[in-house]
Design an enzyme around this catalytic site. Structure first.
Site, PDB file in Angstrom:
ATOM      1  N   ARG A 110       0.813  -1.377  -0.421  1.00 48.01           N
ATOM      2  CA  ARG A 110      -0.190   0.289  -0.036  1.00 48.01           C
ATOM      3  C   ARG A 110       0.897   1.109   0.123  1.00 48.01           C
ATOM      4  O   ARG A 110       1.610   1.649   0.832  1.00 48.01           O
ATOM      5  CB  ARG A 110      -0.630   0.567   1.368  1.00 48.01           C
ATOM      6  CG  ARG A 110      -1.491   1.254   1.078  1.00 48.01           C
ATOM      7  CD  ARG A 110      -2.871   1.192   2.470  1.00 48.01           C
ATOM      8  NE  ARG A 110      -4.165   0.794   1.971  1.00 48.01           N
ATOM      9  CZ  ARG A 110      -5.187   0.640   2.622  1.00 48.01           C
ATOM     10  NH1 ARG A 110      -4.938   1.332   3.676  1.00 48.01           N
ATOM     11  NH2 ARG A 110      -6.147   0.141   1.693  1.00 48.01           N
ATOM     12  N   HIS A 137      -7.214   0.435  -6.190  1.00 44.34           N
ATOM     13  CA  HIS A 137      -6.981  -0.289  -5.157  1.00 44.34           C
ATOM     14  C   HIS A 137      -8.720  -1.073  -5.908  1.00 44.34           C
ATOM     15  O   HIS A 137      -9.091  -1.986  -5.551  1.00 44.34           O
ATOM     16  CB  HIS A 137      -8.318   0.492  -4.160  1.00 44.34           C
ATOM     17  CG  HIS A 137      -7.994  -0.173  -2.643  1.00 44.34           C
ATOM     18  ND1 HIS A 137      -7.826  -0.778  -2.342  1.00 44.34           N
ATOM     19  CD2 HIS A 137      -8.614   0.285  -1.693  1.00 44.34           C
ATOM     20  CE1 HIS A 137      -7.529  -1.619  -1.385  1.00 44.34           C
ATOM     21  NE2 HIS A 137      -8.577  -0.753  -0.639  1.00 44.34           N
ATOM     22  N   GLN A 140      -9.786  -4.649  -3.974  1.00 40.22           N
ATOM     23  CA  GLN A 140     -11.154  -3.803  -2.813  1.00 40.22           C
ATOM     24  C   GLN A 140     -12.079  -4.136  -4.456  1.00 40.22           C
ATOM     25  O   GLN A 140     -13.317  -4.760  -3.844  1.00 40.22           O
ATOM     26  CB  GLN A 140     -11.480  -2.596  -2.914  1.00 40.22           C
ATOM     27  CG  GLN A 140     -11.991  -1.346  -2.593  1.00 40.22           C
ATOM     28  CD  GLN A 140     -13.115  -2.196  -0.665  1.00 40.22           C
ATOM     29  OE1 GLN A 140     -11.653  -1.462  -0.144  1.00 40.22           O
ATOM     30  NE2 GLN A 140     -13.720  -2.856  -0.735  1.00 40.22           N
ATOM     31  N   ASP A 232     -17.363   6.842  -1.107  1.00 34.76           N
ATOM     32  CA  ASP A 232     -16.418   6.395  -0.197  1.00 34.76           C
ATOM     33  C   ASP A 232     -16.447   7.635   0.533  1.00 34.76           C
ATOM     34  O   ASP A 232     -16.976   8.883   0.243  1.00 34.76           O
ATOM     35  CB  ASP A 232     -15.381   6.252  -1.784  1.00 34.76           C
ATOM     36  CG  ASP A 232     -13.376   5.991  -0.948  1.00 34.76           C
ATOM     37  OD1 ASP A 232     -14.015   5.930   0.248  1.00 34.76           O
ATOM     38  OD2 ASP A 232     -13.634   5.288  -1.249  1.00 34.76           O
ATOM     39  N   CYS A 271     -16.162   1.262   0.872  1.00 39.97           N
ATOM     40  CA  CYS A 271     -15.010   0.250   0.580  1.00 39.97           C
ATOM     41  C   CYS A 271     -15.031   0.632   2.324  1.00 39.97           C
ATOM     42  O   CYS A 271     -14.340  -0.892   2.650  1.00 39.97           O
ATOM     43  CB  CYS A 271     -14.242   0.740  -0.076  1.00 39.97           C
ATOM     44  SG  CYS A 271     -13.906   2.700   0.491  1.00 39.97           S
ATOM     45  N   ARG A 299     -13.611  -9.345   1.662  1.00 44.06           N
ATOM     46  CA  ARG A 299     -11.928  -8.913   2.088  1.00 44.06           C
ATOM     47  C   ARG A 299     -11.299 -10.525   1.984  1.00 44.06           C
ATOM     48  O   ARG A 299     -10.363 -10.419   1.228  1.00 44.06           O
ATOM     49  CB  ARG A 299     -11.813  -7.661   2.674  1.00 44.06           C
ATOM     50  CG  ARG A 299     -12.332  -6.124   1.980  1.00 44.06           C
ATOM     51  CD  ARG A 299     -11.289  -5.587   0.613  1.00 44.06           C
ATOM     52  NE  ARG A 299      -9.756  -5.461   0.444  1.00 44.06           N
ATOM     53  CZ  ARG A 299      -9.471  -4.311   0.787  1.00 44.06           C
ATOM     54  NH1 ARG A 299     -10.112  -3.538   1.379  1.00 44.06           N
ATOM     55  NH2 ARG A 299      -8.294  -4.910   0.955  1.00 44.06           N
TER      56      ARG A 299
HETATM   57  N1   CP Z   1     -11.432  -0.607   2.692  1.00 44.68           N
HETATM   58  C1   CP Z   1     -10.616  -0.581   3.343  1.00 44.68           C
HETATM   59  O1   CP Z   1      -8.926  -0.758   1.931  1.00 44.68           O
HETATM   60  O2   CP Z   1      -9.853  -0.772   4.384  1.00 44.68           O
HETATM   61  P1   CP Z   1      -8.351  -0.415   5.302  1.00 44.68           P
HETATM   62  O3   CP Z   1      -8.151   1.011   4.262  1.00 44.68           O
HETATM   63  O4   CP Z   1      -8.961  -0.040   6.680  1.00 44.68           O
HETATM   64  O5   CP Z   1      -7.396  -0.837   4.679  1.00 44.68           O
HETATM   65  N1  NVA Z   2     -10.054   6.387  -1.163  1.00 50.58           N
HETATM   66  C1  NVA Z   2     -10.157   6.001  -0.231  1.00 50.58           C
HETATM   67  C2  NVA Z   2      -9.940   4.637   0.257  1.00 50.58           C
HETATM   68  C3  NVA Z   2      -9.797   4.481   1.792  1.00 50.58           C
HETATM   69  C4  NVA Z   2     -10.044   2.800   1.571  1.00 50.58           C
HETATM   70  C5  NVA Z   2      -8.155   6.386   0.717  1.00 50.58           C
HETATM   71  O1  NVA Z   2      -7.457   6.392  -0.495  1.00 50.58           O
HETATM   72  O2  NVA Z   2      -8.201   6.504   1.260  1.00 50.58           O
END
Ligand code: CP
Ligand code: NVA
Length: 313
Positions: A110, A137, A140, A232, A271, A299
């Protein structure tokens, strides 16, 4: 038996997966979910002695815990590496990749910039999985569309209305939804639309599958007659300085009872993490049409399927 077509590959963009790949992953996720729910264990854990390195430049609840618990359940092991140790300037991204490929069987990362995950994948000979970048993502969207597949079966022709920011989560949903022949609508304020490159790619995929990609500034218009309403956070990780400005810009894009009335049968997705009272009300999030916590559970199952297939077990 795994599908040889996925073994050894990376998952960097949702567009990396063909409709056939996605069907294989859905089937595998369904099997793993059924077995795990019935027994709380897998009789023949397929990833014994396999190790996943997990690199995080940003916080996470779901992604970290589902990958780590998923590896444990599959008989393997996951190592959490914080930003200070890797990708934090101690050594180059390429050198990190060339070390890790000798130690572990796969990497999940990430990062902020998308290019970091792309570079990890280019330099490491083992599978690299995008666990969220500013651009995408894909894990997701895999779990999200698996959740819809469980409810609706074939997703061809289904309509998903994404209400809010044309962000990473939208990008991956648009690409994967288009691959599966879905109609993906986005209602967004002017100035908060998606990347032109992603839209172009999603339109190509939709043209081939019979799906479509469309845009409006009117949340009600997007939601009317759809099967799925998705939202989101208005402010993604790394955009905290813009939070106030974004609250103003997105004020008309809240998913609430009035908006959901435009499509009385639609389910609602998010999400997570959610900002209750901003992009979605608690009433809708906790209401009977919410499949938000099913998405979150999935997930685990969808990513376990991904790990088993990419690691060729
Ligand atoms: N939806 C998601 O990716 O959650 P986190 O940021 O908690 O991993
Ligand atoms: N769009 C959000 C998703 C978190 C899972 C972010 O990037 O923070």
């Amino acid at each position: 038996m795994t599908n040889a077509a996925l073994a050894g590959r990376d998952l960097i963009s949702a567009a990396d997966l063909s409709a056939q790949d996605i069907a294989v992953l859905f089937a595998r996720a369904g099997e793993l979910k059924a077995e795990y729910r019935a027994e709380r264990r897998h009789a023949s854990p397929p990833l014994e002695r396999k190790t996943l390195a997990m690199l995080f430049q940003k916080p996470s609840l779901r992604t970290r815990v589902t990958f780590e618990a998923g590896m444990t359940q599959l008989g393997g092991h996951a190592i959490y590496l914080e930003e200070k140790i890797v990708l934090g300037g101690r050594e180059t991204v390429g050198d990190v990749a060339r070390n890790l490929e000798n130690f572990v069987d796969a990497i999940m990362a990430r990062t902020g910039p998308h290019e970091v995950v792309v570079e990890l994948a280019a330099k490491a000979s083992i599978p690299v999985i995008n666990g969220l970048t500013i651009r995408e993502h894909p894990c997701q969207s895999l779990a999200d569309l698996f959740t819809l597949h469980e409810r609706f079966g074939d997703l061809r022709g289904a309509t998903l209305a994404f209400v809010g920011d044309g962000n990473n989560v939208y990008h991956s949903l648009a690409l994967m939804g288009a691959t599966l022949g879905m109609h993906v609508r986005l209602a967004h304020p002017i100035g908060y639309g998606p990347s032109g490159r992603i839209v172009e790619r999603a339109e190509e995929l939709a043209a081939a599958s019979g799906g479509s990609i469309s845009f409006t500034q009117d949340a009600r218009e997007a939601v009317a007659g759809c099967d799925v309403v998705y939202t989101d956070a208005w402010t993604s990780m790394g955009q905290e300085a813009e939070a106030e400005e974004r609250r103003d810009a997105f004020a008309r894009y809240q998913v609430n009872r009035a908006l959901m009335a435009a499509s009385p049968d639609a389910v609602v997705m998010h999400c997570l993490p959610a900002h209750r009272g901003e992009e979605i009300t608690s009433e809708v999030m906790d209401g009977p049409r919410s499949v938000i916590f099913d998405q979150s559970e999935n997930r685990l199952h969808a990513q376990k399927a991904l790990l088993v297939e990419l690691l060729g077990a």
